[in-house]
Design a protein around this motif. Structure first.
Motif, PDB file in Angstrom:
ATOM      1  N   PRO A 211     -63.289 101.590 -34.839  1.00 12.71           N
ATOM      2  CA  PRO A 211     -64.147 100.462 -34.502  1.00 12.71           C
ATOM      3  C   PRO A 211     -65.432 100.490 -35.310  1.00 12.71           C
ATOM      4  CG  PRO A 211     -64.277 102.124 -32.784  1.00 12.71           C
ATOM      5  CD  PRO A 211     -63.184 102.553 -33.727  1.00 12.71           C
ATOM      6  N   VAL A 212     -65.972  99.310 -35.588  1.00 11.47           N
ATOM      7  CA  VAL A 212     -67.243  99.193 -36.290  1.00 11.47           C
ATOM      8  C   VAL A 212     -68.185  98.347 -35.457  1.00 11.47           C
ATOM      9  CG1 VAL A 212     -66.232  99.424 -38.570  1.00 11.47           C
ATOM     10  CG2 VAL A 212     -66.397  97.179 -37.546  1.00 11.47           C
ATOM     11  N   THR A 213     -69.460  98.496 -35.712  1.00 14.79           N
ATOM     12  CA  THR A 213     -70.455  97.745 -34.949  1.00 14.79           C
ATOM     13  C   THR A 213     -71.356  96.982 -35.889  1.00 14.79           C
ATOM     14  OG1 THR A 213     -71.976  99.614 -34.960  1.00 14.79           O
ATOM     15  CG2 THR A 213     -70.466  99.467 -33.102  1.00 14.79           C
ATOM     16  N   SER A 214     -72.030  95.990 -35.367  1.00 17.28           N
ATOM     17  CA  SER A 214     -72.941  95.172 -36.159  1.00 17.28           C
ATOM     18  C   SER A 214     -74.109  95.991 -36.667  1.00 17.28           C
ATOM     19  CB  SER A 214     -73.462  94.020 -35.302  1.00 17.28           C
ATOM     20  OG  SER A 214     -74.522  93.372 -35.947  1.00 17.28           O
ATOM     21  N   LEU A 215     -74.626  95.628 -37.839  1.00 21.12           N
ATOM     22  CA  LEU A 215     -75.781  96.326 -38.393  1.00 21.12           C
ATOM     23  C   LEU A 215     -76.980  96.244 -37.461  1.00 21.12           C
ATOM     24  CD1 LEU A 215     -75.642  95.191 -42.126  1.00 21.12           C
ATOM     25  CD2 LEU A 215     -74.806  97.310 -41.125  1.00 21.12           C
ATOM     26  N   GLY A 216     -77.124  95.137 -36.744  1.00 24.24           N
ATOM     27  CA  GLY A 216     -78.276  94.955 -35.883  1.00 24.24           C
ATOM     28  C   GLY A 216     -78.008  95.239 -34.429  1.00 24.24           C
ATOM     29  N   ALA A 217     -76.817  95.684 -34.077  1.00 23.38           N
ATOM     30  CA  ALA A 217     -76.475  95.884 -32.675  1.00 23.38           C
ATOM     31  C   ALA A 217     -76.960  97.236 -32.195  1.00 23.38           C
ATOM     32  CB  ALA A 217     -74.962  95.799 -32.486  1.00 23.38           C
TER      33      ALA A 217
ATOM     34  N   PRO B 186     -72.761  97.140 -28.546  1.00 21.84           N
ATOM     35  CA  PRO B 186     -72.203  96.882 -29.869  1.00 21.84           C
ATOM     36  C   PRO B 186     -71.531  95.526 -29.958  1.00 21.84           C
ATOM     37  CG  PRO B 186     -70.771  98.352 -28.640  1.00 21.84           C
ATOM     38  CD  PRO B 186     -71.977  98.135 -27.793  1.00 21.84           C
ATOM     39  N   VAL B 187     -71.601  94.924 -31.153  1.00 24.34           N
ATOM     40  CA  VAL B 187     -70.857  93.702 -31.427  1.00 24.34           C
ATOM     41  C   VAL B 187     -69.563  94.115 -32.107  1.00 24.34           C
ATOM     42  CG1 VAL B 187     -70.837  91.534 -32.692  1.00 24.34           C
ATOM     43  CG2 VAL B 187     -72.970  92.363 -31.658  1.00 24.34           C
ATOM     44  N   MET B 188     -68.426  93.786 -31.522  1.00 28.27           N
ATOM     45  CA  MET B 188     -67.139  94.279 -32.003  1.00 28.27           C
ATOM     46  C   MET B 188     -66.285  93.148 -32.554  1.00 28.27           C
ATOM     47  SD  MET B 188     -67.235  97.539 -31.438  1.00 28.27           S
ATOM     48  CE  MET B 188     -65.515  98.015 -31.481  1.00 28.27           C
ATOM     49  N   PRO B 189     -66.116  93.054 -33.859  1.00 30.77           N
ATOM     50  CA  PRO B 189     -65.165  92.079 -34.397  1.00 30.77           C
ATOM     51  C   PRO B 189     -63.753  92.420 -33.919  1.00 30.77           C
ATOM     52  CG  PRO B 189     -66.580  92.991 -36.130  1.00 30.77           C
ATOM     53  CD  PRO B 189     -66.769  93.830 -34.918  1.00 30.77           C
ATOM     54  N   THR B 190     -62.913  91.414 -33.842  1.00 33.14           N
ATOM     55  CA  THR B 190     -61.510  91.645 -33.501  1.00 33.14           C
ATOM     56  C   THR B 190     -60.806  92.342 -34.662  1.00 33.14           C
ATOM     57  OG1 THR B 190     -60.753  89.550 -34.411  1.00 33.14           O
ATOM     58  CG2 THR B 190     -61.521  89.530 -32.127  1.00 33.14           C
ATOM     59  N   ASN B 191     -59.593  92.847 -34.426  1.00 31.50           N
ATOM     60  CA  ASN B 191     -58.832  93.494 -35.495  1.00 31.50           C
ATOM     61  C   ASN B 191     -58.619  92.546 -36.669  1.00 31.50           C
ATOM     62  OD1 ASN B 191     -58.591  95.893 -34.107  1.00 31.50           O
ATOM     63  ND2 ASN B 191     -56.616  95.375 -33.202  1.00 31.50           N
TER      64      ASN B 191
ATOM     65  N   GLU C  17     -60.435  89.936 -37.483  1.00 30.73           N
ATOM     66  CA  GLU C  17     -61.706  89.694 -38.152  1.00 30.73           C
ATOM     67  C   GLU C  17     -62.073  90.852 -39.074  1.00 30.73           C
ATOM     68  OE1 GLU C  17     -63.819  86.884 -34.719  1.00 30.73           O
ATOM     69  OE2 GLU C  17     -64.268  89.026 -34.820  1.00 30.73           O
ATOM     70  N   ARG C  18     -61.787  92.085 -38.648  1.00 33.28           N
ATOM     71  CA  ARG C  18     -62.071  93.236 -39.510  1.00 33.28           C
ATOM     72  C   ARG C  18     -61.187  93.207 -40.753  1.00 33.28           C
ATOM     73  NH1 ARG C  18     -62.715  95.955 -34.464  1.00 33.28           N
ATOM     74  NH2 ARG C  18     -60.657  96.939 -34.551  1.00 33.28           N
ATOM     75  N   GLU C  19     -59.940  92.772 -40.602  1.00 33.73           N
ATOM     76  CA  GLU C  19     -59.061  92.634 -41.764  1.00 33.73           C
ATOM     77  C   GLU C  19     -59.646  91.637 -42.761  1.00 33.73           C
ATOM     78  OE1 GLU C  19     -54.878  93.422 -39.327  1.00 33.73           O
ATOM     79  OE2 GLU C  19     -55.422  91.422 -39.980  1.00 33.73           O
ATOM     80  N   VAL C  20     -60.139  90.524 -42.251  1.00 36.19           N
ATOM     81  CA  VAL C  20     -60.738  89.504 -43.110  1.00 36.19           C
ATOM     82  C   VAL C  20     -61.983  90.060 -43.798  1.00 36.19           C
ATOM     83  CG1 VAL C  20     -61.884  87.252 -43.154  1.00 36.19           C
ATOM     84  CG2 VAL C  20     -59.793  87.558 -41.802  1.00 36.19           C
ATOM     85  N   VAL C  21     -62.802  90.819 -43.053  1.00 37.86           N
ATOM     86  CA  VAL C  21     -64.004  91.426 -43.629  1.00 37.86           C
ATOM     87  C   VAL C  21     -63.642  92.278 -44.844  1.00 37.86           C
ATOM     88  CG1 VAL C  21     -65.811  93.155 -43.281  1.00 37.86           C
ATOM     89  CG2 VAL C  21     -65.413  91.423 -41.534  1.00 37.86           C
ATOM     90  N   VAL C  22     -62.640  93.143 -44.688  1.00 38.28           N
ATOM     91  CA  VAL C  22     -62.257  94.043 -45.781  1.00 38.28           C
ATOM     92  C   VAL C  22     -61.810  93.265 -47.005  1.00 38.28           C
ATOM     93  CG1 VAL C  22     -60.514  95.710 -46.529  1.00 38.28           C
ATOM     94  CG2 VAL C  22     -61.656  96.019 -44.344  1.00 38.28           C
TER      95      VAL C  22
ATOM     96  N   ILE D  25     -67.083  85.662 -37.798  1.00 38.01           N
ATOM     97  CA  ILE D  25     -67.641  86.967 -38.157  1.00 38.01           C
ATOM     98  C   ILE D  25     -69.122  86.848 -38.488  1.00 38.01           C
ATOM     99  CG2 ILE D  25     -67.579  88.808 -39.894  1.00 38.01           C
ATOM    100  CD1 ILE D  25     -64.535  88.088 -40.178  1.00 38.01           C
ATOM    101  N   MET D  26     -69.460  85.866 -39.320  1.00 39.65           N
ATOM    102  CA  MET D  26     -70.851  85.689 -39.735  1.00 39.65           C
ATOM    103  C   MET D  26     -71.749  85.444 -38.522  1.00 39.65           C
ATOM    104  SD  MET D  26     -70.600  85.918 -43.109  1.00 39.65           S
ATOM    105  CE  MET D  26     -71.885  85.060 -44.010  1.00 39.65           C
ATOM    106  N   HIS D  27     -71.258  84.600 -37.594  1.00 39.30           N
ATOM    107  CA  HIS D  27     -72.039  84.302 -36.390  1.00 39.30           C
ATOM    108  C   HIS D  27     -72.153  85.535 -35.499  1.00 39.30           C
ATOM    109  CE1 HIS D  27     -73.657  82.093 -32.979  1.00 39.30           C
ATOM    110  NE2 HIS D  27     -72.707  82.633 -32.221  1.00 39.30           N
ATOM    111  N   LYS D  28     -71.035  86.222 -35.297  1.00 41.13           N
ATOM    112  CA  LYS D  28     -71.005  87.367 -34.389  1.00 41.13           C
ATOM    113  C   LYS D  28     -71.898  88.506 -34.886  1.00 41.13           C
ATOM    114  CE  LYS D  28     -67.100  88.324 -32.434  1.00 41.13           C
ATOM    115  NZ  LYS D  28     -65.700  88.786 -32.177  1.00 41.13           N
ATOM    116  N   LEU D  29     -71.907  88.715 -36.200  1.00 43.62           N
ATOM    117  CA  LEU D  29     -72.646  89.830 -36.775  1.00 43.62           C
ATOM    118  C   LEU D  29     -74.041  89.441 -37.250  1.00 43.62           C
ATOM    119  CD1 LEU D  29     -69.782  91.484 -38.866  1.00 43.62           C
ATOM    120  CD2 LEU D  29     -70.530  92.050 -36.552  1.00 43.62           C
TER     121      LEU D  29
END
Length: 228
Positions: free
Chosen positions: A152-158, A163-168, A170-175, A204-208
């Motif tokens: 799991p990863v968390t937001s830079l500002g969380a 923690p702010v947790m992107p879905t699986n 969403e994390r795939e899209v991030v990578v 993702i942009m909104h959540k993070l």
């Protein structure tokens, strides 16, 4: 990692795409050859059964793309990949593996393989992976992306407590976005529509709390999703 658009990336400038196959099983190589040479303009310029042979043939034949198995007797595919790229960094490498652990998939990326295909996914994804690398675009199968995103990863500002947790997904899209893929390439890699990719990016942009693709890349680097 730089976010390079496909419009700025030129495909391999050869009339015929030359591919080197590396696997210690004859039947596997025969199957891969049949699959890849069925594509117009693609040819298998050589076959190797060991990592040492792969290095020697890569230096001699200068293929455009190497498709290499990780697990081989003697020198494995990871060490061979590292040495092939030392000889010629312009060669693109697709790693095939039956090992579905994060350590192995991460190691493949770290030695310079820009294509990672699980052997269980090869029939569905190997042609797409080689085609992407022929355009100098990275390609990770859906399963490989999932393996890389197990932690799991968390937001830079969380805060740690919230923690702010992107879905699986969403994390795939991030990578994939952080690796430089556009929406259409991400959609093809994940088997979803480009509109769905765009929706995930907005979420993702909104959540993070991110404002740009550059922010997204920095987020991915800081959280260990990609190498800087």
């Amino acid at each position: 990692m730089m976010n390079i658009s496909t419009a700025e990336t030129k495909p391999i400038a050869t009339q015929v795409l030359r591919i080197l196959l590396v696997d210690d099983h004859d039947l596997v190589r025969q199957g891969l050859r049949s699959m890849l040479e069925a594509e117009p303009g693609w040819t298998i310029c050589g076959e190797a059964a060991t990592g040492r042979q792969a290095i020697d043939m890569a230096e001699q034949l200068q293929p455009d793309v190497v498709v290499i198995d990780i697990h081989m007797p003697g020198m494995d595919g990871l060490q061979a990949t590292r040495e092939i790229l030392t000889i010629n960094p312009q060669i693109e490498i697709v790693v095939l593996t039956i090992d579905e652990t994060k350590e192995v998939v991460q190691a493949a990326r770290e030695v310079g393989a820009r294509g990672i295909v699980m052997k269980s996914d090869a029939v569905r994804n190997l042609v797409a992976a080689v085609a992407a690398l022929a355009r100098h675009e990275p390609f990770y199968t859906h399963k490989a992306s999932q393996i890389l995103l197990q932690d799991p990863v968390t937001s830079l500002g969380a805060s740690r407590a919230d923690p702010v947790m992107p879905t699986n997904r969403e994390r795939e899209v991030v990578v994939l976005v952080a690796e430089g893929l556009g929406n259409k390439q991400v959609a093809a890699a994940l088997g979803i529509s480009a509109k769905t990719v765009e929706s995930h990016r907005r979420n993702i942009m909104h959540k993070l709390g991110l404002r740009s693709t550059a922010d997204l890349v920095r987020y991915a680097v800081r959280n260990g999703l990609i190498q800087p």
